[in-house]
Design a protein around this motif. Sequence first.
Motif, PDB file in Angstrom:
ATOM      1  N   MET A  35     -13.911  36.183  70.546  1.00 51.52           N
ATOM      2  CA  MET A  35     -12.764  37.013  70.961  1.00 51.52           C
ATOM      3  C   MET A  35     -12.207  36.325  70.692  1.00 51.52           C
ATOM      4  O   MET A  35     -11.456  35.179  71.941  1.00 51.52           O
ATOM      5  CB  MET A  35     -12.869  37.747  72.282  1.00 51.52           C
ATOM      6  CG  MET A  35     -14.167  38.655  72.927  1.00 51.52           C
ATOM      7  SD  MET A  35     -13.661  39.404  74.199  1.00 51.52           S
ATOM      8  CE  MET A  35     -13.645  38.026  75.204  1.00 51.52           C
ATOM      9  N   LEU A  43      -6.325  36.931  71.536  1.00 55.12           N
ATOM     10  CA  LEU A  43      -7.440  38.041  72.103  1.00 55.12           C
ATOM     11  C   LEU A  43      -5.213  38.786  72.714  1.00 55.12           C
ATOM     12  O   LEU A  43      -4.541  37.989  72.553  1.00 55.12           O
ATOM     13  CB  LEU A  43      -7.236  37.771  73.778  1.00 55.12           C
ATOM     14  CG  LEU A  43      -8.934  37.301  73.534  1.00 55.12           C
ATOM     15  CD1 LEU A  43      -8.991  36.314  74.869  1.00 55.12           C
ATOM     16  CD2 LEU A  43      -9.805  38.735  73.393  1.00 55.12           C
ATOM     17  N   TYR A  44      -5.552  40.102  72.867  1.00 47.33           N
ATOM     18  CA  TYR A  44      -4.335  40.886  72.856  1.00 47.33           C
ATOM     19  C   TYR A  44      -4.179  41.747  74.884  1.00 47.33           C
ATOM     20  O   TYR A  44      -5.566  41.396  75.504  1.00 47.33           O
ATOM     21  CB  TYR A  44      -4.122  42.427  72.712  1.00 47.33           C
ATOM     22  CG  TYR A  44      -4.076  42.266  70.714  1.00 47.33           C
ATOM     23  CD1 TYR A  44      -4.121  43.466  70.135  1.00 47.33           C
ATOM     24  CD2 TYR A  44      -3.782  41.176  70.007  1.00 47.33           C
ATOM     25  CE1 TYR A  44      -4.156  42.799  68.743  1.00 47.33           C
ATOM     26  CE2 TYR A  44      -3.914  40.905  68.904  1.00 47.33           C
ATOM     27  CZ  TYR A  44      -4.362  42.054  68.276  1.00 47.33           C
ATOM     28  OH  TYR A  44      -3.430  41.863  66.897  1.00 47.33           O
ATOM     29  N   TYR A  60     -16.452  43.915  80.247  1.00 43.16           N
ATOM     30  CA  TYR A  60     -16.685  44.183  78.887  1.00 43.16           C
ATOM     31  C   TYR A  60     -18.415  44.355  79.713  1.00 43.16           C
ATOM     32  O   TYR A  60     -19.310  43.448  81.012  1.00 43.16           O
ATOM     33  CB  TYR A  60     -16.690  43.195  78.008  1.00 43.16           C
ATOM     34  CG  TYR A  60     -15.643  43.024  77.792  1.00 43.16           C
ATOM     35  CD1 TYR A  60     -14.729  42.831  78.401  1.00 43.16           C
ATOM     36  CD2 TYR A  60     -15.189  43.347  75.922  1.00 43.16           C
ATOM     37  CE1 TYR A  60     -13.101  43.014  77.443  1.00 43.16           C
ATOM     38  CE2 TYR A  60     -14.487  42.990  74.990  1.00 43.16           C
ATOM     39  CZ  TYR A  60     -12.934  43.102  76.441  1.00 43.16           C
ATOM     40  OH  TYR A  60     -12.116  43.250  75.367  1.00 43.16           O
ATOM     41  N   ARG A  74     -16.531  48.152  76.531  1.00 47.02           N
ATOM     42  CA  ARG A  74     -15.310  47.427  77.714  1.00 47.02           C
ATOM     43  C   ARG A  74     -14.889  48.752  78.505  1.00 47.02           C
ATOM     44  O   ARG A  74     -14.949  49.839  78.054  1.00 47.02           O
ATOM     45  CB  ARG A  74     -14.679  46.575  76.817  1.00 47.02           C
ATOM     46  CG  ARG A  74     -13.385  47.259  75.895  1.00 47.02           C
ATOM     47  CD  ARG A  74     -12.429  46.441  75.051  1.00 47.02           C
ATOM     48  NE  ARG A  74     -11.394  46.753  74.584  1.00 47.02           N
ATOM     49  CZ  ARG A  74     -11.083  46.265  73.387  1.00 47.02           C
ATOM     50  NH1 ARG A  74     -10.716  45.435  73.701  1.00 47.02           N
ATOM     51  NH2 ARG A  74      -9.650  46.952  73.109  1.00 47.02           N
ATOM     52  N   ASP A  91      -6.668  43.892  75.352  1.00 42.32           N
ATOM     53  CA  ASP A  91      -8.063  43.290  75.195  1.00 42.32           C
ATOM     54  C   ASP A  91      -8.748  43.131  76.630  1.00 42.32           C
ATOM     55  O   ASP A  91      -9.990  43.303  77.029  1.00 42.32           O
ATOM     56  CB  ASP A  91      -8.563  42.131  74.350  1.00 42.32           C
ATOM     57  CG  ASP A  91      -8.411  42.536  72.809  1.00 42.32           C
ATOM     58  OD1 ASP A  91      -7.512  41.741  72.800  1.00 42.32           O
ATOM     59  OD2 ASP A  91      -8.563  43.693  72.832  1.00 42.32           O
ATOM     60  N   SER A 137     -10.138  48.821  66.767  1.00 44.57           N
ATOM     61  CA  SER A 137      -9.031  47.621  67.435  1.00 44.57           C
ATOM     62  C   SER A 137      -9.678  46.013  67.364  1.00 44.57           C
ATOM     63  O   SER A 137      -8.207  45.231  67.866  1.00 44.57           O
ATOM     64  CB  SER A 137      -8.249  48.302  68.913  1.00 44.57           C
ATOM     65  OG  SER A 137      -9.844  48.212  69.749  1.00 44.57           O
ATOM     66  N   VAL A 138     -10.409  45.736  67.019  1.00 47.24           N
ATOM     67  CA  VAL A 138     -11.205  44.350  67.001  1.00 47.24           C
ATOM     68  C   VAL A 138     -11.412  44.090  65.990  1.00 47.24           C
ATOM     69  O   VAL A 138     -11.826  42.215  66.287  1.00 47.24           O
ATOM     70  CB  VAL A 138     -12.272  44.208  68.613  1.00 47.24           C
ATOM     71  CG1 VAL A 138     -11.983  44.979  69.479  1.00 47.24           C
ATOM     72  CG2 VAL A 138     -13.338  44.754  67.715  1.00 47.24           C
ATOM     73  N   VAL A 182     -17.528  48.124  70.826  1.00 47.76           N
ATOM     74  CA  VAL A 182     -16.525  47.156  70.901  1.00 47.76           C
ATOM     75  C   VAL A 182     -16.957  46.402  69.502  1.00 47.76           C
ATOM     76  O   VAL A 182     -16.303  47.066  68.606  1.00 47.76           O
ATOM     77  CB  VAL A 182     -16.001  45.693  71.706  1.00 47.76           C
ATOM     78  CG1 VAL A 182     -15.723  44.941  71.634  1.00 47.76           C
ATOM     79  CG2 VAL A 182     -15.527  46.936  73.302  1.00 47.76           C
TER      80      VAL A 182
END
Length: 128
Positions: A87, A90-91, A98, A38, A94, A63-64, A48
């Motif tokens: 996903m 989600l934040y 992608y 991403r 994010d 982070s994911v 990612v």
Amino acid sequence: QVPLVESGGGLVQAGGSLRLSCTASRRPFSTYAMGWFRQAPGKGREFVAAINRDGRRTYYADSVKGRFTISRDSAENTVYLQMNLQMNNLYPEDAAVYFCAAQFPGDTWDVSQSMDYWGEGTLVTVSS
């Protein structure tokens, strides 16, 4: 025709979910490891998640982990393959474009190795 095509991007609220797909054709991608990168505005492209050719090994950025799940569907000896990235939670951070990528050989994933193919990307926007 681009061999890797992403879909599923869109706008979602923070805490929501999206499912990205990467459809691969015109190559024997069943022998490739596949992954997602991403790129957010003003930032570099970052890894990612990835999955090896038989789906038995998956790799995630810290982070994911625990929020994203990568999977792949393919049949032996076919050129068609679909890879998905589920996903969840989600934040806002994010949010990015992608990209789907393919790497050969596909027994493992080596993020330091250059990718053999890239898709054109799909935009994910997360509102806070």
